[in-house]
Structures are given as C-alpha cells and as structure tokens.
Scaffold this active site. Structure first.
Site, PDB file in Angstrom:
ATOM      1  N   CYS A 454       0.929  -1.332  -0.046  1.00  0.00           N
ATOM      2  CA  CYS A 454       0.008  -0.160   0.262  1.00  0.00           C
ATOM      3  C   CYS A 454       0.882   1.130   0.126  1.00  0.00           C
ATOM      4  O   CYS A 454       0.507   2.244  -0.349  1.00  0.00           O
ATOM      5  CB  CYS A 454      -0.998  -0.093   1.262  1.00  0.00           C
ATOM      6  SG  CYS A 454      -0.204  -0.383   2.991  1.00  0.00           S
ATOM      7  N   HIS A 827      -1.132   0.897   7.594  1.00  0.00           N
ATOM      8  CA  HIS A 827      -1.715   0.938   6.252  1.00  0.00           C
ATOM      9  C   HIS A 827      -1.772   2.187   5.641  1.00  0.00           C
ATOM     10  O   HIS A 827      -1.302   3.289   6.420  1.00  0.00           O
ATOM     11  CB  HIS A 827      -3.224   0.450   6.323  1.00  0.00           C
ATOM     12  CG  HIS A 827      -3.806   0.325   4.827  1.00  0.00           C
ATOM     13  ND1 HIS A 827      -3.460  -0.500   3.917  1.00  0.00           N
ATOM     14  CD2 HIS A 827      -4.766   1.196   4.339  1.00  0.00           C
ATOM     15  CE1 HIS A 827      -3.964  -0.290   2.973  1.00  0.00           C
ATOM     16  NE2 HIS A 827      -4.925   0.877   3.238  1.00  0.00           N
TER      17      HIS A 827
END
Length: 996
Positions: A454, A827
């Site tokens: 990510c 994330h």
C-alpha cells in the site's frame, strides 16, 4: 354395560351428571366380568378414544381402557393383539377420509398393559417394522413426535441392527422436511416441542448405539448438500447436530473436507445451509459446528468456497444479533467470519450500513445479553478498523455509534486477527483480492495490493494525480532507453485507459524496489518516494532522455534556455533549491551553500513550544542585508501561523523570519500579513472552510503545516557540542544557521517526520499529533535583488518590498495518510485531486483559457480517496477530519502544486503550450495495442467469471431477506414482551422470523 356407557356419553346431560354415571360404570368394570362383555367394553372405549369428537369422550375412552387393562389383563391382551395393531397401523381407524390421528397414542396407551404378556415380543417386533415404515412415509412433525414419544417410552420398539441405522437416516430426512405452517406463537412453540422430541429420540439411540452416529451425519450432509431443484431442507435439522458428541467433531470435519467425492458446489450448499441454522432457537453447539467446518475448509485451502459463503450469508448472521434467544451463537459465527476474512474488506463493508441501527437497538434493550454483545461487537469493529484502515468516509458513522464502548488495545487486536486467519501465508490469498465487477463510479482505477505494498500504491496514485507530471510521462517517446521511466509510463497509461477496476503494479514494483526493502513487509512510503524520484532522475541525467523536449519560449535567454534544457523531468516537476547560511557570531562572517531538493522533511517542534500563530515575532539578531529587515509595523504580523525553532539571540538589533502563510484562514478585519500578495484574490471572509480551519487551529495542542515549515525555516543556534568551525576564525565558534528557499518546485512535496527513535524503548515511535492542512499555502522564496523590482510590479507575484523575498502560492493536490502507530506496520492510503491552471468549465476569453480562481480550486475540483483497489469520491472536509475521527490515521506526505507566477511562468507556459499542441497525451503504438488486448482479455475474464459465479450463486441455499429483521425492529419499537428484539419471550412475527 357397553350400551349403558354409550348412551350416557352420547346423551345431552350436563358433563357433571354424565361423570357421575360414568363413574358408576367404571366402578362396576372392576368386578369380575365375562369375556364377551369385556370385549364389548374394549371396542367401545377404543372407538371413543380414536374417533371421539370431543376431549371429554376421548378422556372417558382412555379411562375405561386403563381400567380394563388393569383389572382384566387376559381379555385386554386377547383384544390388543398383533393383527389388530397391524390393522390400525396400516389401514387406520374410522371412516374413510376421516381416519383417526390418535392411533399411535392409542398403541402407546395399550402397550403398558401387555409388556409382561407372552405376545409382547410379537408386538414389539411388529412395531419395529411399522415405525420404520411410518417414518419412510414422511409423516408430519406431529405424527413424528408421537412416534418418538412411543419409542422413548418403549425403547423395545426401536428398530435394531441395520433397520436401526436406516430408521435414524429416515428420521433425519423427516426432520429435513418439517415446516411450520403457522406464524402464531403457540403453534410455533408446539412445532419446536415436536422437533425437540424427534431429535431427542435420535440422541437416545446414539447414546446406546454410537455406531449409528456417523452414518446419520452422512445422511444429514447428503440432505443439506443436495443441489437438486427442491424446497430447502428445514432449519429443524439444527436440532440433530446439537446432540452429536463434540469429541467426534474433528474427525467428522476432517473426513468431510478431505472427501474428494464432495464437489465445491455441494460443500458450499452445505455450509450455507448450516449457517442458516444460527436462527434455530433451540440449538446447542450449532455455532461450534459451523465454525469447525469453516476452519476445516480453510485448512484444505478452499478459499473460494469460504469467500462466496461469507459474502452471501454474513448479513443474515448479523441480523440475528437482534434476538436474545439466538444472539450468543450468531455472534460467535459472526466473529469468526469477520476475523478470518482478512484478505479483503468486502465482508465487513457489507455490514457498515446496518451497524449503527443494531447498536442503537442493543443499547435500547438494556439487558446483560445486549451489554455483553455490544462490548464484543465493538471489539470486533475495532479489529476491522485496524485491519482495513483507509475508509474514513465509510467508517465515521460506525465510529460515532460505538464511540462510548471500550476500545481493545493493539496487542488484543493482533492476537484476535492472528488467531483466526485462514492462513499465515498471505500469498495464498493473493488471487482473491476484492472482486470489482466494473470501474469505480469515479472513473478512476485502483491498484492491487501485492502484499503490504500500500505504501507504493499510495505514492503511485499521488504521482498519477499530479497531472503535469503524468502528461509529461505519457508523452515520452518510445525507445527512450530508460527502463524504469518506461515502466512508469506503461503503468500510468493503464491507469488512464484500462477497463479494469484495478490493475496489478507487479512489474513496476519489481523494477522500482529498493534493494534494502524486505519483501512482504510494510515500508516507509516517503523512503520509497525518495528512492523512486532519485532513480528516475539519475536515469535521465546519464543521458537516457525519456521524452521530446518541451517547446521553449523564444523570449528565453540562452542562459535560461540552457538552464531548463539541462533539467531532468524530475527536477522540472519536483526540484527546488534551498540556500543554507551560517553566520559566525564572533566575526559575523556568513558562509552560504545552495542545495537541490525534491522534498522537504518537516520535523515537529518540541512539545513545550508554542505552535499557534504568534502575536509577535521573536527577534533574532540582525546579520546584514542577506537577512530580511524587520517590518515597519510589527503588528502587521498578528495572526500569522509561524514560530521560531530555536531560542532567540539577545541583541539590540531585531530581525524577523519570513513567515509561511496560508490562504483563507484569516479573521475578517485582521491586518493583512505583509507577505500576502494583493493579486492572489482570495477573500478570507468568504472562504467556505475558514470557520472549520479556525476551529481546528484553536485547539490547544493542534499544529499546522505552516507551523512545521516555519519551524524548518527558522534560525537555529549552533552552540556547545554543535559549534560551527569558522574558517575565518579558524576555530569552533557559536553560530546561527538559517535555511531559505531560493527556488520553489513545481510540485512541492512535504514529508511530516512522524517517525522517531525512542531511546527509552529502543524502538521507532510515531508522533500522532493532529496537523491541520491548508488547502492553499504561501511560501517565501528568496530572489536576487535585481529581480525584486520586477516582481513588485503590478500583475506580478506579491513580494515584500525591499525584502528580497517573493510569495509563491501552492494548491494542495494529494495527502498520503498513514494509519497505524509504527512505520513497520499499519496501512497507507491517499486523498488526491487534479490541480491545473484551468478548469474545464472556464469559458475561454480571446482564445485563452480562463485561469482557475481560488474558489474553483477550493470547491470545484473533486477529491478522491485511493485505498488500493478501492477508489471513491471524497472531500477536503474528509481530509481535514480524518485524524479527529481516527487518531492513528495521520497525514504523512503532502503534494502541493505551484500556481502560475513570476518564478514558475516558464515551466507553466511550456506545459500549457504542450497541452494546446498535443491535447491528451498520445501513446505509442505498442502501448496502445497492449492496453487494447488487456481490455479484451478483461471482458473475456468477466464473462467467464459471470458464468462461474452464476453457478456458485445458484447453488447457494435461498433464505429470507435478511434486512426484514432489521426493518421489523424499526417498525416494532412500540411492541412489548414476547420474543421481540428487546425481550426474551415471543412476539409472533419476529419469533417466526427466527425459526425460518
């Protein structure tokens, strides 16, 4: 005597009169009597019991039968013979079409009087065969319950040997066809009692004959896995599983999941129907069996089955949390389904619209069950927030609903996620990324997460949304001898023209991977960005040109033209310059060094420093014309969000630091900051986000991006161990160091240094401070003295007269957000919008596109949220609010685009000219062909998947619409008692919804 009794019973006398006469007849029956008279009385009592049209008549028939069974056993045995019983069981009793429903009750009543008779074994033998035959005829739940009651009271009548196994299997098939035809509460309770009696018989048989259990379960699985077009088997089958000893569970599940004869469709049908059993109110251990089978399927890597079943059933399971009677089991199944579904956010996101309503219902219920469930549900939700961060717009209503409930710590969350994952090998689920049937409604394309990538996806999307950079990359010529830039061009081209909802950046990842990164581990996106830009810059710098030169203005001097032609694309787009000056405090000698940068790394001021807009400038010692002269009116600087990073030096002379400024956040009537340009044209009082931002900045501990930039640019005192070696003094001396921007980049990249090493814990920690982000930013850029007069002319960029500084305005383009508390975990996702010099709806004037106004830049340019494969519409309000709602989600890397101005006019004009000449970037032939082929392949894949999914979905058991449960709760708020969601009893509608 039989005639007398019949006459009394059939008479119209009151029941109390009849009862007295009947009592006299019964008392007389206890006396010795001839066989013929006994037979007549037994025939009459049998008739009354089996065909009596009132309960009273049946009760009299029963009482007479019992008296004759006690006092005339030989005659009773002679009457209650095998032939008579066979006739009753096979032909029934009574007129054709009105056969008695009480034959089994009659036989059960009579059996107690022949148990010790010589004919008992013959009767038992007959009944063993007949009950098996009866069960094979699929009797109603009521008749099945009577058979079970008979056999429970007289186990000698239970079939034996092979017939016993067959009997168990057929009894299970009977249960599979049970249906409750009424929605009344009494009828439902009666139905549940009947099912309980039947399943209780199976339990009785299994206790004495354990060898019958596995064949019975095999029959059960055959029923629930059947894919033939027929009515779905009854949820009453759940009552069978509850009596299977749990010690057999592992072996049963292992055999099922490793049986190659069971197809995926059959297995999916079976587990889907088992999940429906959570609505069965009397089941025990049902949740354990469901979870065990789900775990068994995960162990043999049947992930496609698990995904299909979870997505089709999880909403129904969730809706059952409304009902206290099944809540515990439903919550257990829900917890496993969500905690194990870790490869994608799909399952959790299906529940998001319904969570607030359920939480409100549970709070309203105010019971121990509801309180406990709320706490467990909140823990589950926070686990999902942790696992699938990056959806602030979707999560805000849910977070608001559970904000008053306990929040689990991160260790607890990691334990739960680690304990329930389908597999520890993440690559095994790589092919099961969220299925997206078509592009996002935004028209943008997502990027597939290849295993903690990510960080790369967010950076790529931010670079892609930098439209000037994207167009330049897409316009590159073929054969530019720069492999990494070519791969970026291909990736951008697919993001621009692919029909897929998301594409894989695998090829670019392998080419741009920093060699020190650990595969599969989370990385620092800022570190990746620096490495990527440096690689791209070095490739072009070594002579491997990647695009045709932009047409340069004929007004450029040769020196300027040479300056721009010798810049790489990375330098043109992201390159800026900074002057670092160090002044010796003894001899006042100043040394200068100019450095290039592609991003500014902004540290956080110490916590004890004031980070708000200062009411006055803290003076630093004046060191000559290289530094800015103090303004004539120090009050003009009121309200500017700036600070000094180091302690001021005591001196009689005062000098000021140049302040970074934001637009649109000034109080109406406040004095203008001296570096604000008159030509910018932003009305602070009319800015739509000013009120919100003022509130943000008013928070005691809040910081802003201008605070961090001013801290970066403020003077730094070099003393003690940090003394400066002055060449003129030839010794270490106290000194002052200051940084000044001398050239503003076209795209300004700001990295907020949130990760620092904590010497106490010996670990890297994250600074979670909320930092307010201005949508428009002003930066002071140092200009040469000869340029100052030119800059100050009307129509030029704003500058401070005599200061040597000009103002450059930047618009916010992208914000990369890190969710988590460590750089090694968490994330990344990003907010982005496309900023350009013109807007599509700006009408041209005299053939020249109308420049974008501040209002257009602030409001009319759409924001998007990029989170791996998911792309959605968003807003600047969401960008601003994200940390307020989710404290671990903090802005990390910011992209700003410079507005056209004096310093940047050459590049802007070149880009505008290229846009007019070429329009949309023209891709070379090979790239266009590759995209076209992939789009055709995607359509073929979609057609194939649609066929496969149709086969899967058609195999799934049909169940009632899950949302009716939630809607019913909303509509039935005024109801009380019963089995409504807030009670424990039985409101008919909601209770019926449970069973079915």
């Amino acid at each position: 005597m039989d005639k007398i009794l019949e006459a009394v019973v059939m008479s119209s006398y009151p029941n109390n009169v009849k009862q007295g006469l009947v009592r006299r007849v019964i008392e007389a029956a206890k006396q010795p009597m001839d066989s013929e008279q006994c037979w007549s009385m037994l025939e009459l009592s049998t008739k009354l019991y089996l065909t009596g049209d009132t309960t009273y008549k049946r009760e009299i028939g029963k009482e007479v039968l019992e008296v004759y069974g006690h006092y005339h056993p030989e005659e009773f045995e002679e009457f209650f013979n095998v032939r008579f019983l066979l006739s009753l069981l096979q032909e029934g009793y009574g007129p054709l079409g009105k056969r008695s429903h009480y034959v089994l009750d009659y036989i059960q009543l009579g059996l107690q009087f022949v148990l010790e008779s010589p004919s008992a074994n013959s009767i038992f033998s007959l009944l063993r065969i007949e009950v098996l035959r009866k069960v094979c005829e699929r009797p109603s739940p009521k008749q099945c319950a009577k058979i079970s009651k008979l056999l429970m009271q007289h186990p000698q009548c239970i079939p034996t040997g092979k017939h016993q196994l067959l009997f168990c299997q057929q009894l299970i098939r009977c249960i599979g066809q049970f249906q409750c035809v009424s929605e009344g509460e009494e009828e439902i309770m009666e139905f549940l009692e009947q099912v309980n009696k039947v399943s209780g018989l199976l339990q009785r048989i299994w206790r004495t004959q354990t060898s019958a259990i596995l064949p019975s379960l095999k029959e059960l699985f055959t029923i629930i896995s059947s894919t033939e077009e027929q009515e779905a088997p009854s949820n009453a089958l759940a009552s069978v599983v509850q009596f299977v000893p749990l010690e057999l569970m592992d072996g049963v599940i292992r055999n099922l999941t490793n049986d190659d004869s069971i197809t995926d469709v059959q297995m999916m049908m079976a587990i889907g129907r088992m999940i429906d059993w959570v609505s069965w109110p009397l089941g025990k251990n049902i949740d354990k069996w469901i979870i065990a089978l789900l775990k068994g399927l995960a162990a043999v890597k049947k992930f496609s089955i698990l995904i299909e079943v979870t997505l089709s059933k999880i909403e129904k399971v969730f809706s059952k949390l409304l009902y206290p009677i099944v809540r515990e089991g439903a919550l257990s199944v829900l917890q496993y389904m969500l905690l194990s579904f870790q490869h994608s956010h799909e399952a959790f996101h299906l529940l998001l619209p319904h969570i607030p309503r359920l939480v409100a219902s549970l709070k309203k219920e105010d019971s121990n069950s509801a309180t406990s469930s709320l706490e467990q549900l909140a823990e589950l939700i926070h686990c999902m927030f942790f696992r699938f961060s990056g959806f602030p717009d979707l999560y805000e209503p849910v977070l608001e609903a559970v904000k008053a409930l306990p929040i689990p710590n991160e260790d607890r969350i990691k334990h739960l996620l680690g304990q329930n994952a389908w597999t520890s090998q993440k690559n095994e689920l790589a092919c099961f990324y969220p299925r997206l049937a078509s592009k996002s409604e935004t028209g943008k394309i997502g990027l597939i997460n290849l295993g903690n990538t990510c960080y790369m996806n967010s950076i790529i999307q931010s670079l892609f949304m930098a439209s000037d950079f994207r167009h330049s990359v897409l316009n590159l010529t073929e054969g530019n001898s720069q492999p990494l830039m070519t791969k970026l061009q291909w990736l951008f081209a697919f993001l621009e023209h692919s029909q897929r909802p998301a594409i894989s950046p695998e090829s670019f990842l392998s080419a741009s991977w920093p060699p020190w990164f650990t595969p599969g581990a989370q990385q620092d996106c800022s570190e990746y960005l620096k490495y990527l830009l440096d690689r791209l810059h070095e490739e072009e710098k070594t002579g491997k040109r990647i695009y045709q030169k932009l047409k340069e203005s004929s007004l450029m001097s040769q020196a300027v033209e040479h300056h721009y032609l010798n810049k790489t694309l990375i330098e043109k787009m992201f390159g800026g310059k900074m002057m670092t000056k160090i002044r010796c405090l003894k001899c006042l000698n100043v040394s200068s060094r100019e450095e290039a940068f592609t991003d500014l790394s902004l540290a956080f001021p110490p916590s004890d420093r004031n980070v708000h807009g200062s009411t006055s400038i803290q003076p630093v010692e004046e060191i000559g014309p290289q530094f800015i002269e103090p303004p004539e009116n120090a009050g003009q600087l009121m309200g500017s969000p700036w600070i000094q990073r180091k302690a001021p030096m005591a001196s009689d002379h005062a000098a000021s630091s140049v302040l970074v400024e934001t637009l649109g956040f000034q109080e109406p009537g406040e004095a203008a900051n001296p570096i604000r340009g008159n030509d910018v044209g932003v009305d602070a009082a009319k800015d739509p986000v000013s009120t919100f931002r003022e509130q943000e900045c008013a928070t005691k501990d809040s910081r802003s991006v201008p605070d961090l930039i001013n801290y970066f640019l403020s003077p730094e005192r070099l003393t003690a161990e940090n003394k400066y070696h002055c060449e003129k003094c030839a010794s270490l001396q106290d000194a002052e160091k200051v940084a000044e921007l001398t050239e503003g980049p076209h795209y300004l990249i700001l990295t907020l240094l949130r990760f620092s090493f904590d010497p106490r814990t010996m670990k890297r920690k994250k600074i979670l401070d909320n930092v307010s982000i201005p949508v428009v930013l002003k930066l002071p850029i140092l200009v040469a003295p000869e340029e100052t007069e030119e800059v100050c002319q009307p129509g030029k960029d704003g500058a401070v007269p005599g200061s040597g500084f000009m103002t450059v305005v930047y618009d916010l383009c992208s914000v990369v957000v890190h969710s988590g508390i460590s750089s090694e975990s968490g994330h990344y996702y990003c907010y982005s919008r496309e900023c350009s010099d013109t807007v599509s709806h700006g009408k041209p004037q005299d053939g020249v596109p109308k420049p974008a106004s501040d209002k257009q830049l602030d409001l009319e340019i759409q924001w998007y949220l990029f989170n791996d494969t998911r792309v959605s519409f968003s807003s600047f309000e969401s960008v601003s609010n994200v940390t307020s709602f989710f404290p671990k989600d903090t802005a990390y890397v910011l992209f700003y685009r410079q507005r056209p101005g004096r310093q940047s006019c050459l590049l802007h004009e070149a880009l505008a000219e290229a846009g007019r000449l070429h329009g949309e970037p023209s891709l070379h032939k090979d790239l266009m062909e590759a995209i076209s082929k992939d789009n055709i392949l995607f359509l073929q894949e979609q057609e194939k998947e649609a066929r496969n999914r149709a086969a899967y979905i058609s195999a799934l058991p049909k169940s009632p619409l899950w949302w009716r449960d939630l809607d019913r709760d909303k509509d039935d708020d005024s109801s009380s008692g019963g089995c409504s969601p807030a009670a424990g009893g039985g409101g008919s509608g909601s209770f019926h919804g449970l069973v079915f």
